[in-house]
Design an enzyme around this catalytic site. Structure first.
Site, PDB file in Angstrom:
ATOM      1  N   GLY A 215      87.246  54.502  33.315  1.00 18.94           N
ATOM      2  CA  GLY A 215      86.466  54.007  34.084  1.00 18.94           C
ATOM      3  C   GLY A 215      86.851  53.340  35.381  1.00 18.94           C
ATOM      4  O   GLY A 215      88.173  53.561  35.891  1.00 18.94           O
ATOM      5  N   SER A 216      86.109  52.411  35.889  1.00 17.69           N
ATOM      6  CA  SER A 216      86.387  51.753  37.031  1.00 17.69           C
ATOM      7  C   SER A 216      87.757  50.930  36.968  1.00 17.69           C
ATOM      8  O   SER A 216      88.223  50.680  38.049  1.00 17.69           O
ATOM      9  CB  SER A 216      85.565  50.864  37.495  1.00 17.69           C
ATOM     10  OG  SER A 216      84.365  51.722  38.113  1.00 17.69           O
TER      11      SER A 216
END
Length: 484
Positions: A215-216
């Site tokens: 993810g981020s």
């Protein structure tokens, strides 16, 4: 009569020679095959005839041996087994060994030639040496903080000392007691079937052997690639990024969960975790540049050992532009172990230099005499020091003014990055909550620790899952333990 005696003597001599040749063949050429035969239990009897060496944490043994009174005399025991299972693994008379018990089996079992003054004499006399000890790099306070922080959640924590690569904590939950697998009776078989058949997979080492979409948190790698490639020269300058962003070659428009992402500078986009800015940057950097940066951080390394083997983290090297854009925000088929993401944070904290991670400080013989240090710790330059300093500034901004506030520690410089990773068919799976971070005492130039936390919490409300809310408090507890 004399002729018959001579013939009988010659025949007897030939039989004697044949017997000696066959004995030599068995002892020299066939010994290995006979020794490895499942029907030959002599090797096992000798192996378990004496206590196994200890795995040490902060100088104290977390393993031991118990006299079972059986033919395979000594069984392995574990102190706080579930806490240290992701470090030690198991040593079973029935199912063999895993993790550190396997990687250092020669030392622990006494078979390693480094434990002998004259190895050739021990082999000649078939002397079985006493097992040595393995001193790990684990910090017991940090290990406990990570284990208690995860509690009944499914997830993992990996913590590294950035300057040296020493692995300070390695936790995977739910865990198991490796002592249940030590012996060879029916209870061991039942425990093996129960643990392997459990839906929660307690024997899976999620810190080392499980990969997740990062993810981020992967935006740290994308930001590094943007700065190193010159695509971004000023982290406070607008990036000319639309909101939403049309993925190249598709009709898909990528949006943001945060406000104010249109044309956001890299620093602001990093703090708000703007998907559009980083996806566009990934497409502009291109596959070759992004893949090279990911490789330097440790992705796609199939030879990583600490010395337990680590599953390779994946960054695809054959993608179109839209897939590169998604990979730049930690989606598509990008996947990483918690240890890998701790390495990313460690490299940033250490001025762009990545030290090879290691779980062993040294090995000793049964008398405590050091026979070998840990593996040679090498470092490589992942980013330039200026890039690392800019990444540090952005990660500190996330903790001081963004979603990483729950990781803040008073009087300590903390940098972090949150992540909420989508997965499953059409991203319908419960998102994984990520947080990667590092901490440095205010009066120190050297970072104390880098941490990666991932939480798989299927019981949580989807709307309540976030890296800052679920994972950052665990990272904070581990960093606080590292700083005392």
């Amino acid at each position: 009569m004399i002729r018959c005696i001579r013939l009988t003597a010659a025949f007897s001599f030939l039989l004697l020679v044949a017997l000696l040749v066959n004995a030599g063949r068995v002892q020299v050429y066939e010994a290995e095959n006979y020794g490895a035969s499942p029907a030959n239990r002599r090797g096992q009897i000798v192996r378990y005839a004496q206590p196994r060496g200890a795995v040490l944490v902060a100088g104290r043994p977390v393993t031991g041996s118990r006299d079972s009174g059986g033919r395979l005399r000594y069984e392995r025991t574990y102190t706080e087994g579930p806490l240290y299972a992701p470090v030690t693994g198991y040593a079973s008379q029935t199912y063999g060994t895993s993790l550190l018990e396997r990687a250092e089996d020669g030392i622990l079992s006494g078979a390693d030639d480094r434990l002998a003054t004259f190895p050739w004499w021990d082999r000649l006399t078939r002397t079985h040496r006493r097992g040595g000890s393995v001193r790990t790099t684990i910090n017991p306070r940090m290990q406990r903080a990570a284990f208690d922080g995860l509690g009944d959640k499914k997830g993992a924590v990996a913590a590294i000392e950035p300057a040296t690569g020493r692995v300070l904590a390695l936790v995977s939950t739910p865990s198991y007691d490796p002592g249940e697998l030590s012996g060879n009776d029916a209870a061991v078989g039942a425990a093996w079937r129960r643990l392997n058949g459990a839906e929660q997979q307690p024997m899976l080492n999620r810190a080392l052997r499980q990969t997740y979409p990062p993810g981020s948190t992967f935006k740290v790698v994308t930001a590094a690639a943007a700065l190193e490639s010159g695509r971004v020269t000023d982290i406070d300058a607008p990036t000319d990024s639309p909101d939403p962003y049309p993925l190249p070659g598709t009709d898909t428009r990528l949006g943001n969960a945060a406000e104010g992402c249109e044309d956001a500078p890299l620093k602001d986009a990093f703090r708000a975790s703007c998907n559009t800015v980083f996806a566009r940057l990934g497409a502009r950097i291109g596959l070759a540049g992004l893949a090279d940066t990911a490789r330097r951080f440790g992705f796609n390394d199939r030879m990583l050992r600490i010395p337990s083997p680590v599953a390779p983290s994946n960054f695809d090297t054959r993608m179109d532009a839209s897939q590169v854009a998604l990979s730049a925000i930690g989606q598509y088929d990008t996947a990483a172990t918690p240890l890998q993401m701790a390495m990313v944070a460690a490299a940033v904290a250490n001025g762009g230099q990545l030290a090879s991670p290691s779980l062993v400080d040294e090995v000793t013989d049964a008398r405590g005499v050091v026979v070998a240090g840990g593996p040679r710790r090498t470092t490589r330059q992942v980013t330039g020091p200026v890039t690392a300093q800019q990444l540090q500034e952005m990660m500190v901004d996330v903790v001081e003014h963004g979603s990483g506030r729950p990781a803040a520690i008073k009087g300590v410089t903390v940098g972090g990055k949150t992540g909420t990773a989508q997965h499953g068919v059409r991203n319908e799976g419960t998102p994984y909550a990520w947080f990667i971070s590092w901490a440095r005492a205010k009066d120190s130039y050297e970072p104390a620790v880098a941490v990666a936390v991932v939480v798989e919490d299927a019981a949580a409300d989807r709307a309540d899952i976030s890296g800052g809310g679920n994972a950052a408090p665990i990272a904070r507890a581990v960093m606080a333990a590292a700083l005392g």
